[in-house]
Design an enzyme around this catalytic site. Structure first.
Site, PDB file in Angstrom:
ATOM      1  N   ASP A   1     -22.926  12.404  -5.312  1.00  0.00           N
ATOM      2  CA  ASP A   1     -23.891  12.380  -4.214  1.00  0.00           C
ATOM      3  C   ASP A   1     -24.264  10.949  -3.851  1.00  0.00           C
ATOM      4  OD1 ASP A   1     -24.092  15.096  -3.909  1.00  0.00           O
ATOM      5  OD2 ASP A   1     -25.697  15.301  -5.371  1.00  0.00           O
TER       6      ASP A   1
ATOM      7  N   ASP B   1     -31.342  19.934  -1.257  1.00  0.00           N
ATOM      8  CA  ASP B   1     -30.617  20.861  -2.122  1.00  0.00           C
ATOM      9  C   ASP B   1     -31.400  22.154  -2.197  1.00  0.00           C
ATOM     10  OD1 ASP B   1     -28.764  19.131  -2.918  1.00  0.00           O
ATOM     11  OD2 ASP B   1     -29.631  18.663  -4.869  1.00  0.00           O
TER      12      ASP B   1
ATOM     13  N   ASP C   1     -28.242  14.959  -6.644  1.00  0.00           N
ATOM     14  CA  ASP C   1     -28.433  14.764  -8.082  1.00  0.00           C
ATOM     15  C   ASP C   1     -27.179  14.311  -8.810  1.00  0.00           C
ATOM     16  OD1 ASP C   1     -27.137  17.134  -7.743  1.00  0.00           O
ATOM     17  OD2 ASP C   1     -28.770  18.389  -8.467  1.00  0.00           O
TER      18      ASP C   1
HETATM   19  P1  ATP Z   1     -27.483  23.106  -4.900  1.00  0.00           P
HETATM   20  O1  ATP Z   1     -26.434  22.237  -4.330  1.00  0.00           O
HETATM   21  O2  ATP Z   1     -28.436  23.625  -3.899  1.00  0.00           O
HETATM   22  O3  ATP Z   1     -28.156  22.572  -6.126  1.00  0.00           O
HETATM   23  P2  ATP Z   1     -25.765  24.765  -6.469  1.00  0.00           P
HETATM   24  O4  ATP Z   1     -26.414  24.501  -7.782  1.00  0.00           O
HETATM   25  O5  ATP Z   1     -25.353  26.148  -6.177  1.00  0.00           O
HETATM   26  O6  ATP Z   1     -26.702  24.428  -5.291  1.00  0.00           O
HETATM   27  P3  ATP Z   1     -23.468  23.386  -7.412  1.00  0.00           P
HETATM   28  O7  ATP Z   1     -24.139  22.935  -8.637  1.00  0.00           O
HETATM   29  O8  ATP Z   1     -22.524  22.485  -6.698  1.00  0.00           O
HETATM   30  O9  ATP Z   1     -24.530  23.794  -6.331  1.00  0.00           O
HETATM   31  O10 ATP Z   1     -22.723  24.730  -7.784  1.00  0.00           O
HETATM   32  C1  ATP Z   1     -21.810  25.338  -6.907  1.00  0.00           C
HETATM   33  C2  ATP Z   1     -21.371  26.677  -7.441  1.00  0.00           C
HETATM   34  O11 ATP Z   1     -20.646  26.492  -8.660  1.00  0.00           O
HETATM   35  C3  ATP Z   1     -22.523  27.601  -7.795  1.00  0.00           C
HETATM   36  O12 ATP Z   1     -22.942  28.368  -6.706  1.00  0.00           O
HETATM   37  C4  ATP Z   1     -21.909  28.471  -8.878  1.00  0.00           C
HETATM   38  O13 ATP Z   1     -21.190  29.537  -8.286  1.00  0.00           O
HETATM   39  C5  ATP Z   1     -20.927  27.548  -9.570  1.00  0.00           C
HETATM   40  N1  ATP Z   1     -21.531  26.976 -10.780  1.00  0.00           N
HETATM   41  C6  ATP Z   1     -22.620  26.215 -10.895  1.00  0.00           C
HETATM   42  N2  ATP Z   1     -22.874  25.860 -12.153  1.00  0.00           N
HETATM   43  C7  ATP Z   1     -21.890  26.391 -12.894  1.00  0.00           C
HETATM   44  C8  ATP Z   1     -21.557  26.386 -14.294  1.00  0.00           C
HETATM   45  N3  ATP Z   1     -22.302  25.730 -15.180  1.00  0.00           N
HETATM   46  N4  ATP Z   1     -20.482  27.072 -14.693  1.00  0.00           N
HETATM   47  C9  ATP Z   1     -19.726  27.706 -13.808  1.00  0.00           C
HETATM   48  N5  ATP Z   1     -19.955  27.762 -12.494  1.00  0.00           N
HETATM   49  C10 ATP Z   1     -21.022  27.117 -12.020  1.00  0.00           C
END
Ligand code: ATP
Length: 918
Positions: free
Chosen positions: A660, A352, A656
């Site tokens: 997954d 990630d 996480d």
């Molecule tokens: P990784 O998979 O590397 O942890 P990530 O945190 O970007 O990356 P996700 O948690 O799936 O992956 O989030 C995907 C997208 O969703 C983010 O890039 C963001 O644009 C949006 N996002 C994440 N958290 C929130 C939230 N709490 N509220 C609204 N949008 C969110």
């Protein structure tokens, strides 16, 4: 009641408010009671308990944990040590020796059998305890409301009356009566056997219903697969349903892995083969060499005990347990032991981005509205930092669009801030925390805003839909929805944009360009939009947000790479391991971070959409080459893992979320985040990272390689001892010696003392210098490679020649048989001491400072062994028991000269092999 709690309870609909029977906290029919009654009878409120009450209740009800039952009792575990082919052989040998009235030999053999069992018992206990201690580190946390504040505590500390917040991916920490649910689905197979998740609600159910129908309850140990909820604890520990129907069976795996099983099997075959050889030797001695039956029987017993590697299984188990402990020190907690071996063979690590490769310390750097592009100063969670446009500081008073965007991200937000000793801390998602801090920088009063526009409902963030939405009603009767999420997703749903002159049709090109620009700078971009709603709307559904949104602005957040991730990626590349970034973030952001991290291929990223459009064959062709995967969801992860495995790669994959779990299960080393990860991910994983840090995976790989090396070293050290001894006996019989160079008791002595001192010290061998400079071991590579077999034979022959040679010389010089045997035993032991140094490195030279002194345990073990050997040679009772006698200094000199030869010969062999390899 705080705004937050109001928010939480607002949704609790209770249709059965009519009953009001008085309850004690031991009532079992919580499912049939309405929320008010439940809260009353538990003497709690929706704000949670206060501190004094909690400690009183903790005393009264005890910690929220189940008694662990020992799978096997101590006595049984001890007896189990005798259940072993090799021990059976020894016991038989002991019995027959006793029948032949060789009392001393018989009692020593039985003594060794007993000692072996004691050592096995203690060592197994130690290894299991070590693993148990590590398992404890995995104990779950629970998010609770106490004194009106949201805090994360260890699930053990829960008491009846606590208010628990549930999230998808959590394991329910105690039995709960639900107070509020939002799309909450729970998989209750541990209780009901039903593997489909059930949708929960807060409605009471009839008293006489089965547990599977208690939809207003969440039971301890069940798994939340979707949604959110809040519940009040009604039972903890052994009072819970799971506690009552079963006692927790100790989850500790038995201390074994495929490789250890393989080796145990090998030992069994070896034992049988040795018995065969002993039988043939017996026949040869009696028929060809005219030995007496009794003599020949003792000779055969000697041969058997000589050749059987008694200590090997125990040493291998300990080596593994030490490896697992070392990994735990490095924040990598192994849940399933075979992963230790697999780690050493990993060829690809899929990681990630957020929090693992980056610090997850987010800061809003830029905000874009329809009219302006703002820059925010300051770092971390310090709310001091000016907002500027084109390097000129501005005030939010003059920027209504900025204020509106900031207010929106503050309201559409689940995190909270806490100020302690002038420092700010975020509870919840760090990204949302950063948005709150940006709000403070823009002079938004968070508390006032949340009071003025209380939240009525929400659609929680899930990585599948990549946004979250909240519904708010102001006191003046307005209602509106805020939606924040991945910018492309929000842009799709917007038809208008906010300007100072009111709402206007959206200019998608403007926003797309801004998104690209921010992403190229490595910023994580979020969009925020607004939709006015009918004030009668109180429940938010996906239909309410799927069109007609008004774009308010974009937020660009920076999340710098972890320094240690950069160096770990370098280490991986030196170790022949490819690192791939698999992230939910935007492609350009992911590529920009990948460049900062120096990933191998940062030219091109594949997005989830690209992956969807590709056939298996097309993707298989790309998967080896592409290192950055963006906007990926958990199904994509699973597909990627499968394809990589089809290409023969050994994959470690991090994750996480609940979703997954399939990818983690499928990966060779599924790796869950200990800090931010869900229970579902942890349960599916082989390894859990206590600190969510990429560097810990690299450390674990290093330890995995070291454990494998050390197992090899243990084999390489122990087997030649047995080989050498067996050859000595065989040679003596073949050459017709009527008195063998070593008696069975002497052989047992050598095997026991060298195993518990010398061999054991190898388990503590630190990693070799080049351990992360060589390519991964092929997963199909057998433990006993032809090179190892050669080395074992080579050293066996050296040990035999030296020991047998000195034995003959002593006899020739007219020494007594006791004297010659004492020399033989000491020669063998000294050989092993010198050979121990060789065994420290598989192929590298030990002729250097680190080679000779690098492992203090080796030096300690040698000292202990020398003391034991002096006792063995010179103490009267030992002489009586083992048939030894005093030997003089000149003899010692000869022993040392002869036995040190092994060190030089093996180093010479290593040197030749190294040269050949180059
Ligand atoms: P990784 O998979 O590397 O942890 P990530 O945190 O970007 O990356 P996700 O948690 O799936 O992956 O989030 C995907 C997208 O969703 C983010 O890039 C963001 O644009 C949006 N996002 C994440 N958290 C929130 C939230 N709490 N509220 C609204 N949008 C969110």
């Amino acid at each position: 009641m705080s705004a937050f709690v109001t928010r939480l309870l607002f949704k609790s609909k209770d249709k059965h408010n009519t009953r009001s029977t008085k309850h004690t906290s031991t009532s079992k029919n919580w499912h049939a009671e309405d929320i008010k009654t439940v809260l009353n009878s538990l003497d709690t409120t929706a704000d949670g308990l206060n501190r004094e009450e909690i400690s009183l209740r903790l005393d009264k009800y005890g910690p929220n944990q189940l008694e662990e039952v020992q799978v096997r009792g101590a006595i049984l575990r001890f007896l189990y040590q005798f259940h072993n082919l090799l021990i059976y052989v020894l016991i038989m040998a002991g019995i027959v020796t006793a029948i032949l009235e060789h009392w001393v030999d018989a009692s020593v053999i039985f003594g060794v059998v007993f000692l072996n069992a004691v050592i096995g018992f203690v060592q197994e206990g130690k290894a299991e305890n070590a693993l148990k201690a590590i398992k404890k580190m995995l104990s779950a946390n629970a998010m609770v409301l106490r004194d009106g504040r949201q805090v994360s505590i260890s699930a053990k500390e829960l008491v009846p009356g606590d208010i628990v917040l549930l999230q998808s991916g959590d394991k329910v920490p105690a039995d709960l009566r639900l107070l509020r649910t939002k799309g909450l689905q729970i998989q209750e197979s541990v209780l009901t056997g039903e593997s489909l998740a059930v949708e929960k609600n807060t409605d009471t159910v009839a008293q006489q219903t089965v547990i599977g129908d208690h939809l207003c309850m969440a039971y301890s140990g069940t798994l939340i697969t979707h949604g959110q909820g809040t519940g009040v604890v009604v039972a903890t520990g052994s009072q819970t349903e799971i506690g009552r129907i079963s006692t927790l069976v100790s989850e500790v795996d038995s201390v074994t892995t495929p490789l250890l099983n393989q080796m145990a099997q090998f030992s069994r075959w070896l034992t049988l083969a040795i018995l065969g050889i002993a039988l043939i030797t017996f026949a040869f001695g009696v028929l060809v060499r005219d030995y007496a039956y009794t003599d020949m029987f003792l000779a055969a017993v000697s041969l058997a005990v000589a050749a059987i590697p008694e200590g090997l299984p125990a040493i291998m188990t300990i080596t593994l347990a030490i490896g697992v402990q070392r990994m735990a020190h490095r924040n990598a907690i192994i849940r399933r032991l075979p992963a230790v071996e697999t780690l050493g063979a990993v060829t690809v690590i899929c990681s990630d981005k957020t929090g693992t490769l980056t610090r997850n310390e987010m800061t809003v750097r830029s905000i874009v509205t329809t009219e302006d592009q703002f820059e925010l100063a300051g770092t971390g969670y310090d709310p001091h930092g000016a907002i500027s446009v084109s390097n000129k500081n501005i005030s939010t008073e003059n920027s209504p669009l900025l204020s509106e965007a900031l207010r929106a991200v503050v309201l559409c937000n689940d995190a909270s801030l806490e100020q302690k000793n002038n420092e700010w801390f975020v509870h919840g998602d760090p990204m949302e925390g950063a948005l709150l801090i940006a709000g403070l920088k823009g002079e938004i009063d968070i508390e006032t805003e949340t009071k003025q526009y209380p939240r009525t409902d929400l659609i929680p963030f899930e990585s599948e839909h990549r946004f979250m939405a909240t519904l708010h009603h102001s006191h003046s009767g307005d209602a509106f929805i805020f939606i924040k999420g991945a910018p492309e997703r929000i842009l799709e749903l917007c038809s208008q944009q906010k300007t100072v002159n009111g709402d206007q049709p959206i200019n998608k090109t403007y926003w797309s360009n801004q998104i690209e620009k921010m992403a190229h700078q490595g910023q994580r971009v979020l969009a925020i939009a607004l939709k006015p709603a009918n004030h009668e709307l109180i429940e938010l559904s996906f239909d309410d947000v799927d069109d007609g949104l008004i774009m308010l602005g974009l937020f660009g957040l920076i999340d710098p790479p972890r320094d240690e991730a950069i160096s770990s990626i370098k280490t991986c590349s030196d170790a022949g391991i490819r690192v791939k970034m698999i992230t939910g973030d935007h492609g350009a952001t992911a590529l920009a971070i990948a460049r900062q991290l120096n990933l191998f291929n940062t030219n091109h990223a594949l997005t989830g959409e690209d992956i969807d459009l590709m056939s298996e064959d097309e993707l298989r062709q790309q998967v080896q080459d592409i290192d950055v995967y963006a906007r990926v969801n958990p199904e994509h992860k699973l597909r990627l893992v499968k394809l990589m495995q089809e290409l023969g790669l050994i994959v470690a994959m991090t994750g996480d979320g609940v979703n997954d779990a399939p990818a983690l299960k499928r990966a060779d080393v599924g790796t869950a985040m200990g800090y931010n990860g869900t229970e579902a991910a942890k349960e599916a994983a082989e390894m859990v990272l206590a600190d969510d840090n990429f560097a810990s995976i690299t450390q674990a790989v290093k330890e995995g390689r070291t454990v494998y090396d050390n197992l090899k070293k243990a084999i390489l050290f122990i087997l030649p001892t047995n080989g050498g001894e067996a050859l000595i006996i065989l040679a003596a019989i073949i050459f017709g010696f009527h008195q063998l160079p070593l008696t069975p008791v002497q052989i047992l002595w050598v095997n026991m003392v060298t195993a518990v001192t010398l061999a054991l010290s190898l388990s503590f061998e630190p990693p070799e210098k080049n351990v992360m400079l060589r390519p991964p071991r092929a997963a199909s590579e057998p433990m006993l490679t032809s090179y190892l077999v050669w080395r074992i034979l080579f050293v066996s022959v050296i040990l035999m020649s030296g020991t047998f040679g000195l034995f003959i010389i002593e006899l020739d010089r007219g020494a007594s048989i006791e004297y010659a045997r004492t020399v033989a035993v000491n020669t063998l032991v000294m050989f092993e001491i010198f050979y121990l140094f060789n065994s420290r490195y598989l192929k590298n030279s030990i002729f250097n400072w680190a080679g000779l002194t690098g492992n203090p345990y080796v030096l300690i073990a040698i000292t202990i062994l020398l003391i034991l050997q002096i006792g063995f040679t010179y103490i009267g009772s030992m002489q009586h028991l083992f048939g030894t006698t005093n030997i003089d200094l000149n003899t010692w000199l000869r022993i040392i000269i002869v036995s040190s030869s092994v060190m030089f010969l093996v180093e010479l062999e290593k040197y030749i092999v190294r040269r050949k390899d180059i």
